[in-house]
Design a protein around this motif. Structure first.
Motif, PDB file in Angstrom:
ATOM      1  N   GLU A 167       0.804  -1.216   0.000  1.00  0.00           N
ATOM      2  CA  GLU A 167       0.000   0.000   0.000  1.00  0.00           C
ATOM      3  C   GLU A 167       0.843   1.276   0.000  1.00  0.00           C
ATOM      4  O   GLU A 167       0.295   2.383  -0.067  1.00  0.00           O
ATOM      5  N   ALA A 168       2.152   1.135   0.035  1.00  0.00           N
ATOM      6  CA  ALA A 168       3.028   2.319   0.058  1.00  0.00           C
ATOM      7  C   ALA A 168       3.177   2.901  -1.339  1.00  0.00           C
ATOM      8  O   ALA A 168       3.318   2.158  -2.320  1.00  0.00           O
ATOM      9  N   ARG A 169       3.141   4.238  -1.444  1.00  0.00           N
ATOM     10  CA  ARG A 169       3.464   4.877  -2.721  1.00  0.00           C
ATOM     11  C   ARG A 169       4.935   4.649  -3.018  1.00  0.00           C
ATOM     12  O   ARG A 169       5.753   4.553  -2.106  1.00  0.00           O
ATOM     13  N   LEU A 170       5.266   4.566  -4.282  1.00  0.00           N
ATOM     14  CA  LEU A 170       6.645   4.263  -4.656  1.00  0.00           C
ATOM     15  C   LEU A 170       7.635   5.258  -4.076  1.00  0.00           C
ATOM     16  O   LEU A 170       8.735   4.884  -3.666  1.00  0.00           O
ATOM     17  N   ASP A 171       7.256   6.530  -4.039  1.00  0.00           N
ATOM     18  CA  ASP A 171       8.191   7.541  -3.511  1.00  0.00           C
ATOM     19  C   ASP A 171       8.263   7.527  -1.988  1.00  0.00           C
ATOM     20  O   ASP A 171       9.053   8.258  -1.398  1.00  0.00           O
ATOM     21  N   ALA A 172       7.430   6.680  -1.347  1.00  0.00           N
ATOM     22  CA  ALA A 172       7.472   6.555   0.109  1.00  0.00           C
ATOM     23  C   ALA A 172       8.213   5.292   0.543  1.00  0.00           C
ATOM     24  O   ALA A 172       8.396   5.062   1.745  1.00  0.00           O
ATOM     25  N   ILE A 173       8.618   4.482  -0.410  1.00  0.00           N
ATOM     26  CA  ILE A 173       9.373   3.273  -0.076  1.00  0.00           C
ATOM     27  C   ILE A 173      10.828   3.679   0.156  1.00  0.00           C
ATOM     28  O   ILE A 173      11.541   4.051  -0.776  1.00  0.00           O
ATOM     29  N   ASP A 174      11.250   3.623   1.386  1.00  0.00           N
ATOM     30  CA  ASP A 174      12.611   4.023   1.737  1.00  0.00           C
ATOM     31  C   ASP A 174      13.333   2.885   2.451  1.00  0.00           C
ATOM     32  O   ASP A 174      12.776   1.782   2.618  1.00  0.00           O
ATOM     33  N   GLU A 175      14.553   3.137   2.867  1.00  0.00           N
ATOM     34  CA  GLU A 175      15.360   2.115   3.514  1.00  0.00           C
ATOM     35  C   GLU A 175      14.711   1.607   4.791  1.00  0.00           C
ATOM     36  O   GLU A 175      14.833   0.422   5.131  1.00  0.00           O
ATOM     37  N   ALA A 176      14.003   2.472   5.504  1.00  0.00           N
ATOM     38  CA  ALA A 176      13.360   2.065   6.755  1.00  0.00           C
ATOM     39  C   ALA A 176      12.251   1.042   6.502  1.00  0.00           C
ATOM     40  O   ALA A 176      12.141   0.030   7.205  1.00  0.00           O
ATOM     41  N   LEU A 177      11.411   1.303   5.496  1.00  0.00           N
ATOM     42  CA  LEU A 177      10.331   0.374   5.166  1.00  0.00           C
ATOM     43  C   LEU A 177      10.898  -0.955   4.684  1.00  0.00           C
ATOM     44  O   LEU A 177      10.406  -2.028   5.044  1.00  0.00           O
ATOM     45  N   ILE A 178      11.948  -0.882   3.883  1.00  0.00           N
ATOM     46  CA  ILE A 178      12.577  -2.104   3.368  1.00  0.00           C
ATOM     47  C   ILE A 178      13.158  -2.921   4.524  1.00  0.00           C
ATOM     48  O   ILE A 178      13.049  -4.148   4.545  1.00  0.00           O
ATOM     49  N   GLU A 179      13.741  -2.241   5.506  1.00  0.00           N
ATOM     50  CA  GLU A 179      14.312  -2.949   6.656  1.00  0.00           C
ATOM     51  C   GLU A 179      13.216  -3.630   7.471  1.00  0.00           C
ATOM     52  O   GLU A 179      13.418  -4.732   8.003  1.00  0.00           O
ATOM     53  N   ARG A 180      12.048  -3.004   7.580  1.00  0.00           N
ATOM     54  CA  ARG A 180      10.938  -3.641   8.293  1.00  0.00           C
ATOM     55  C   ARG A 180      10.481  -4.892   7.556  1.00  0.00           C
ATOM     56  O   ARG A 180      10.148  -5.904   8.184  1.00  0.00           O
ATOM     57  N   TYR A 181      10.486  -4.811   6.227  1.00  0.00           N
ATOM     58  CA  TYR A 181      10.120  -5.986   5.436  1.00  0.00           C
ATOM     59  C   TYR A 181      11.130  -7.116   5.663  1.00  0.00           C
ATOM     60  O   TYR A 181      10.749  -8.280   5.857  1.00  0.00           O
ATOM     61  N   VAL A 182      12.416  -6.779   5.651  1.00  0.00           N
ATOM     62  CA  VAL A 182      13.466  -7.782   5.860  1.00  0.00           C
ATOM     63  C   VAL A 182      13.306  -8.443   7.223  1.00  0.00           C
ATOM     64  O   VAL A 182      13.405  -9.673   7.357  1.00  0.00           O
ATOM     65  N   THR A 183      13.043  -7.643   8.246  1.00  0.00           N
ATOM     66  CA  THR A 183      12.872  -8.183   9.597  1.00  0.00           C
ATOM     67  C   THR A 183      11.713  -9.166   9.655  1.00  0.00           C
ATOM     68  O   THR A 183      11.813 -10.244  10.260  1.00  0.00           O
ATOM     69  N   ALA A 184      10.619  -8.810   9.001  1.00  0.00           N
ATOM     70  CA  ALA A 184       9.442  -9.690   8.999  1.00  0.00           C
ATOM     71  C   ALA A 184       9.712 -10.987   8.242  1.00  0.00           C
ATOM     72  O   ALA A 184       9.322 -12.076   8.687  1.00  0.00           O
ATOM     73  N   ARG A 185      10.383 -10.899   7.112  1.00  0.00           N
ATOM     74  CA  ARG A 185      10.626 -12.088   6.289  1.00  0.00           C
ATOM     75  C   ARG A 185      11.684 -13.000   6.885  1.00  0.00           C
ATOM     76  O   ARG A 185      11.591 -14.231   6.787  1.00  0.00           O
ATOM     77  N   ARG A 186      12.707 -12.429   7.515  1.00  0.00           N
ATOM     78  CA  ARG A 186      13.777 -13.261   8.078  1.00  0.00           C
ATOM     79  C   ARG A 186      13.284 -14.116   9.230  1.00  0.00           C
ATOM     80  O   ARG A 186      13.929 -15.098   9.610  1.00  0.00           O
ATOM     81  N   ALA A 187      12.117 -13.777   9.760  1.00  0.00           N
ATOM     82  CA  ALA A 187      11.556 -14.586  10.840  1.00  0.00           C
ATOM     83  C   ALA A 187      11.024 -15.917  10.327  1.00  0.00           C
ATOM     84  O   ALA A 187      10.832 -16.858  11.111  1.00  0.00           O
ATOM     85  N   VAL A 188      10.827 -16.011   9.002  1.00  0.00           N
ATOM     86  CA  VAL A 188      10.204 -17.227   8.451  1.00  0.00           C
ATOM     87  C   VAL A 188      10.971 -17.854   7.290  1.00  0.00           C
ATOM     88  O   VAL A 188      10.700 -19.001   6.929  1.00  0.00           O
ATOM     89  N   VAL A 189      11.931 -17.132   6.674  1.00  0.00           N
ATOM     90  CA  VAL A 189      12.656 -17.691   5.534  1.00  0.00           C
ATOM     91  C   VAL A 189      14.158 -17.493   5.700  1.00  0.00           C
ATOM     92  O   VAL A 189      14.611 -16.683   6.518  1.00  0.00           O
ATOM     93  N   LEU A 190      14.921 -18.228   4.903  1.00  0.00           N
ATOM     94  CA  LEU A 190      16.378 -18.117   4.908  1.00  0.00           C
ATOM     95  C   LEU A 190      16.830 -16.870   4.152  1.00  0.00           C
ATOM     96  O   LEU A 190      16.055 -16.301   3.371  1.00  0.00           O
ATOM     97  N   PRO A 191      18.082 -16.439   4.366  1.00  0.00           N
ATOM     98  CA  PRO A 191      18.580 -15.253   3.652  1.00  0.00           C
ATOM     99  C   PRO A 191      18.460 -15.353   2.145  1.00  0.00           C
ATOM    100  O   PRO A 191      18.168 -14.357   1.478  1.00  0.00           O
ATOM    101  N   ALA A 192      18.656 -16.544   1.577  1.00  0.00           N
ATOM    102  CA  ALA A 192      18.597 -16.698   0.120  1.00  0.00           C
ATOM    103  C   ALA A 192      17.225 -16.318  -0.422  1.00  0.00           C
ATOM    104  O   ALA A 192      17.112 -15.609  -1.428  1.00  0.00           O
ATOM    105  N   SER A 193      16.159 -16.781   0.231  1.00  0.00           N
ATOM    106  CA  SER A 193      14.796 -16.466  -0.223  1.00  0.00           C
ATOM    107  C   SER A 193      14.519 -14.975  -0.091  1.00  0.00           C
ATOM    108  O   SER A 193      13.939 -14.354  -0.988  1.00  0.00           O
TER     109      SER A 193
END
Length: 350
Positions: A74-100
């Motif tokens: 739901e984020a606008r493209l110009d609102a996607i920043d390093e902070a949002l990406i880091e939150r995504y990484v934190t959420a995904r690393r809880a369930v998948v390996l670094p490669a995925s």
């Protein structure tokens, strides 16, 4: 006073022109959300990779995974920043390996860079991949190779033999047509050659010499083939599916013994390991990184360098070759000077 009035009139005139849009300033178009933009992104991927269905599936699967994270979707493209990406990484690393996670981040990075190229956003954010990704580095020894090939059904044995002797990627191998194979010796290619017309990158296009074994395998298949493809599937008009080869490989890798499944080869031994084995053997044979890059179709010599492991012996051999090269050059120079001197002496005494 006159200057102030003039300045005021200029300012009022500029504001009026600005309101009318006469100075070329227009409202920016609405920046889409990542969810909205993903449709256009996948359309571009399908066009750019029309001849690479596996690539299209790769981006489609990763984009679907990215869209499941609501804050990103739901984020606008110009609102996607390093902070949002880091939150995504934190959420995904809880369930998948670094490669995925890295495959998904690479997809997001390409999407945002396209948005930047298309002037939808000013600048794409920096996306850093995770460290610690497990690399499949399994290499067959020659003894293991013999055991593996002996256990393979004919089709898989032919596929494996070509990959071990050419280092082709799976997709490159399956897209081989008979028009890409040349059995006649040409130049240094004593047993013929094969041509890769397309692949993962622009550097994938290359011509490779055939080994004696590869030539025998291909020649035997050519005599009975009724398809334009070297490795056809159920339909003669299309190559065999990668999934079919993976299934055959898994059956060989983990054979059944008295009703119990045993581990003949490690799980990291996938079909791509045959290409890795070829490139590793090139490095062990003393092939330099730039030559490996050319033969492998790598996009950068950085990738090829990992297959080159200089030893004290190879370093010493390098100096011996340099010494021999300098010696031959000096002999030629001395011979030329000696010839010129004899020539001059002849005319002086004549």
């Amino acid at each position: 006073m006159k200057s102030q009035r003039a300045a005021g009139e200029i300012e009022r005139a500029f504001r009026t022109a600005l309101a009318k849009g006469d100075v070329g300033i227009v409202d920016r178009q609405k920046v889409p959300t990542f969810g909205e933009f993903s449709v256009r992104f996948m359309e571009a991927i399908r066009v750019r990779s029309a001849e690479k269905p596996a690539t299209v599936r790769f981006y489609a699967d990763r984009t679907t995974r990215l869209l499941k994270y609501r804050p990103l979707r739901e984020a606008r493209l110009d609102a996607i920043d390093e902070a949002l990406i880091e939150r995504y990484v934190t959420a995904r690393r809880a369930v998948v390996l670094p490669a995925s996670c890295n495959r998904e981040l690479a997809t997001l990075r390409r999407a945002l860079r396209l948005a930047e190229d298309w002037k939808i956003i000013t600048k794409a954010p920096r996306i850093r991949l995770l460290k610690g990704e497990h690399q499949r580095t399994f290499v067959l020894s020659h003894q293991e190779e013999a055991r593996y090939l002996a256990a393979c059904p004919p089709l898989l044995r032919d596929v494996a033999s070509i990959m071990l002797d050419s280092g082709l990627r799976i997709g490159e191998l399956l897209n081989l047509r008979w028009e890409d194979i040349r059995f006649d010796p040409t130049g240094a290619a004593r047993f013929g050659s094969l041509r890769v017309t397309s692949g993962k990158s622009r550097n994938a296009q290359r011509t490779l010499s055939l080994t004696a074994r590869a030539s025998r395998v291909l020649f035997a298949r050519r005599k009975v083939s009724k398809s334009p493809f070297v490795f056809p599937g159920k339909s003669l008009e299309a190559p065999i599916l990668v999934t079919s080869l993976n299934h055959l490989h898994s059956k060989v890798r983990e054979p059944l013994l008295q009703g119990k499944r045993i581990q003949e080869f490690p799980a990291e031994f996938v079909l791509h390991g045959l290409r890795h084995t070829f490139l590793t053997r090139l490095g062990e044979a003393g092939t330099d990184a730039f030559t490996i890059m050319r033969l492998a179709g790598h996009s950068s010599v950085t990738v090829s360098q990992r297959y080159v492991h200089p030893t004290p012996e190879s370093c010493e051999t390098a100096f011996e070759r340099l010494e021999a090269l300098n010696g031959r050059a000096n002999e030629r120079l001395e011979g030329k000077e000696s010839h010129q001197s004899s020539h001059q002496q002849f005319f002086q005494t004549a």
